[in-house]
Design a protein around this motif. Sequence first.
Motif, short mmCIF file in Angstrom:
data_model
loop_
_atom_site.label_atom_id
_atom_site.label_comp_id
_atom_site.label_asym_id
_atom_site.label_seq_id
_atom_site.Cartn_x
_atom_site.Cartn_y
_atom_site.Cartn_z
N SER A 129 0.94 -1.03 -0.15
CA SER A 129 0.10 -0.08 0.03
C SER A 129 0.92 1.36 0.08
O SER A 129 0.47 2.35 -0.42
CB SER A 129 -0.94 0.18 1.25
OG SER A 129 -0.25 -0.38 2.54
N SER A 134 9.67 -2.30 2.58
CA SER A 134 10.44 -2.96 1.93
C SER A 134 9.88 -3.98 1.19
O SER A 134 9.09 -4.71 1.77
CB SER A 134 11.77 -3.63 2.72
OG SER A 134 11.38 -4.55 3.70
N HIS A 144 -0.63 -8.19 1.71
CA HIS A 144 -1.33 -8.45 0.42
C HIS A 144 -1.20 -7.04 -0.29
O HIS A 144 -0.81 -5.94 0.12
CB HIS A 144 -2.79 -8.92 0.54
CG HIS A 144 -3.59 -7.84 1.52
ND1 HIS A 144 -3.97 -6.71 0.83
CD2 HIS A 144 -3.90 -7.96 2.51
CE1 HIS A 144 -4.48 -6.06 1.68
NE2 HIS A 144 -4.67 -6.66 2.89
C1 FAD Z 1 0.55 -9.78 9.60
C2 FAD Z 1 0.76 -8.45 8.90
C3 FAD Z 1 0.18 -8.25 7.80
C4 FAD Z 1 0.07 -7.06 7.00
N1 FAD Z 1 -0.48 -7.00 5.74
C5 FAD Z 1 -0.42 -5.78 4.99
C6 FAD Z 1 -1.04 -5.63 3.83
O1 FAD Z 1 -1.90 -6.60 3.52
N2 FAD Z 1 -0.90 -4.38 3.02
C7 FAD Z 1 -0.23 -3.65 3.54
O2 FAD Z 1 0.04 -2.47 2.82
N3 FAD Z 1 0.72 -3.41 4.73
C8 FAD Z 1 0.57 -4.66 5.50
N4 FAD Z 1 1.26 -4.84 6.71
C9 FAD Z 1 2.00 -3.66 7.04
C10 FAD Z 1 3.40 -3.77 6.33
O3 FAD Z 1 3.21 -4.00 4.95
C11 FAD Z 1 4.15 -4.89 6.87
O4 FAD Z 1 4.28 -4.90 8.29
C12 FAD Z 1 5.67 -5.07 5.92
O5 FAD Z 1 6.31 -6.00 6.80
C13 FAD Z 1 6.42 -3.88 6.18
O6 FAD Z 1 7.75 -4.18 5.76
P1 FAD Z 1 8.89 -3.34 6.49
O7 FAD Z 1 10.14 -3.48 5.86
O8 FAD Z 1 8.37 -2.15 7.10
O9 FAD Z 1 8.82 -4.53 7.71
P2 FAD Z 1 9.07 -4.25 9.40
O10 FAD Z 1 7.91 -3.47 9.90
O11 FAD Z 1 10.32 -3.43 9.55
O12 FAD Z 1 9.14 -5.44 9.83
C14 FAD Z 1 8.18 -6.43 9.71
C15 FAD Z 1 8.42 -7.92 10.01
O13 FAD Z 1 9.29 -8.39 9.04
C16 FAD Z 1 10.38 -8.88 9.39
N5 FAD Z 1 11.46 -8.60 8.28
C17 FAD Z 1 11.55 -7.24 7.75
N6 FAD Z 1 12.62 -7.40 6.91
C18 FAD Z 1 13.16 -8.37 6.81
C19 FAD Z 1 14.02 -9.25 6.27
N7 FAD Z 1 14.81 -8.63 5.36
N8 FAD Z 1 14.10 -10.51 6.54
C20 FAD Z 1 13.41 -11.26 7.43
N9 FAD Z 1 12.46 -10.77 8.26
C21 FAD Z 1 12.42 -9.51 7.91
C22 FAD Z 1 10.64 -8.15 10.74
O14 FAD Z 1 11.68 -8.65 11.47
C23 FAD Z 1 9.44 -8.20 11.33
O15 FAD Z 1 8.91 -9.30 11.96
C24 FAD Z 1 1.02 -6.03 7.56
C25 FAD Z 1 1.68 -6.19 8.75
C26 FAD Z 1 1.44 -7.58 9.34
C27 FAD Z 1 2.35 -7.72 10.74
#
Ligand code: FAD
Length: 194
Positions: A129, A134, A144
């Motif tokens: 979204s 990342s 999703h």
């Molecule tokens: C259950 C859930 C469902 C979601 N569904 C949606 C959705 O459908 N649409 C939407 O737009 N957003 C959604 N989100 C919000 C967002 O897109 C996610 O949180 C996504 O992980 C964000 O990526 P980030 O890099 O900011 O991760 P972070 O918020 O920094 O971390 C999220 C999780 O991912 C893990 N992680 C991050 N990078 C890595 C890596 N390189 N290797 C291994 N693990 C890693 C972290 O340890 C942590 O557990 C959702 C969040 C959650 C928790």
Amino acid sequence: MKKRTFLKLSAALAAGTVISPMTSWEQGEKLQNWAGNIEYSTSNLYSPTSIEQVREFVKKYSKLKVLGTRHCFNRIADSTDRFISLRHLGQLMELDPAVRTVTVGSGVTYGQLGLWLDSKGFALHNLASLPHISVAGAVTTGTHGSGVGNGSLSTAVAALEFVTADGEVHNLSRTKDGEGFKAAVVGLWKTREV
Ligand SMILES: Cc1cc2nc3c(=O)[nH]c(=O)nc-3n(C[C@H](O)[C@H](O)[C@H](O)COP(=O)(O)OP(=O)(O)OC[C@H]3O[C@@H](n4cnc5c(N)ncnc54)[C@H](O)[C@@H]3O)c2cc1C
């Protein structure tokens, strides 16, 4: 997260420039998620610049969590011990036009990937979204995009490279590794680190 944890280093996938407000990470301020509704339980953050450093760090510590772009809105992404951020080592973007895959590093966001792919005449069929999420973080949380027929973003992943708790680098592919690949591509970890 206990040591069965793996860190996704890259993913091979089948296209706004908004800058994420992440600049305060290393200035000693309290670490919060992007929305500001969660303050993480530790500001202990390590940002390696090579895969070797990642491997050493993972081998050394039994409790750690990857910090992505901090878009997770709940405590599933929290750690009481330490975070590792892969943003400094994962800017790789490599296109294979023949098989229509792109390999991305763990620090790459959908906004960066989308613009880069567009410049090559390609696009992703589905997106998170926000542009500054990342790819690795979105894939691992089962995020999703839009459309009931599109599958979650993880369904676009063809292969993964990751580090396991023993510091070893592994590769899994959807076509060759079947269930093992499916088990690895999404991973939701509990907040409690035991
Ligand atoms: C259950 C859930 C469902 C979601 N569904 C949606 C959705 O459908 N649409 C939407 O737009 N957003 C959604 N989100 C919000 C967002 O897109 C996610 O949180 C996504 O992980 C964000 O990526 P980030 O890099 O900011 O991760 P972070 O918020 O920094 O971390 C999220 C999780 O991912 C893990 N992680 C991050 N990078 C890595 C890596 N390189 N290797 C291994 N693990 C890693 C972290 O340890 C942590 O557990 C959702 C969040 C959650 C928790």
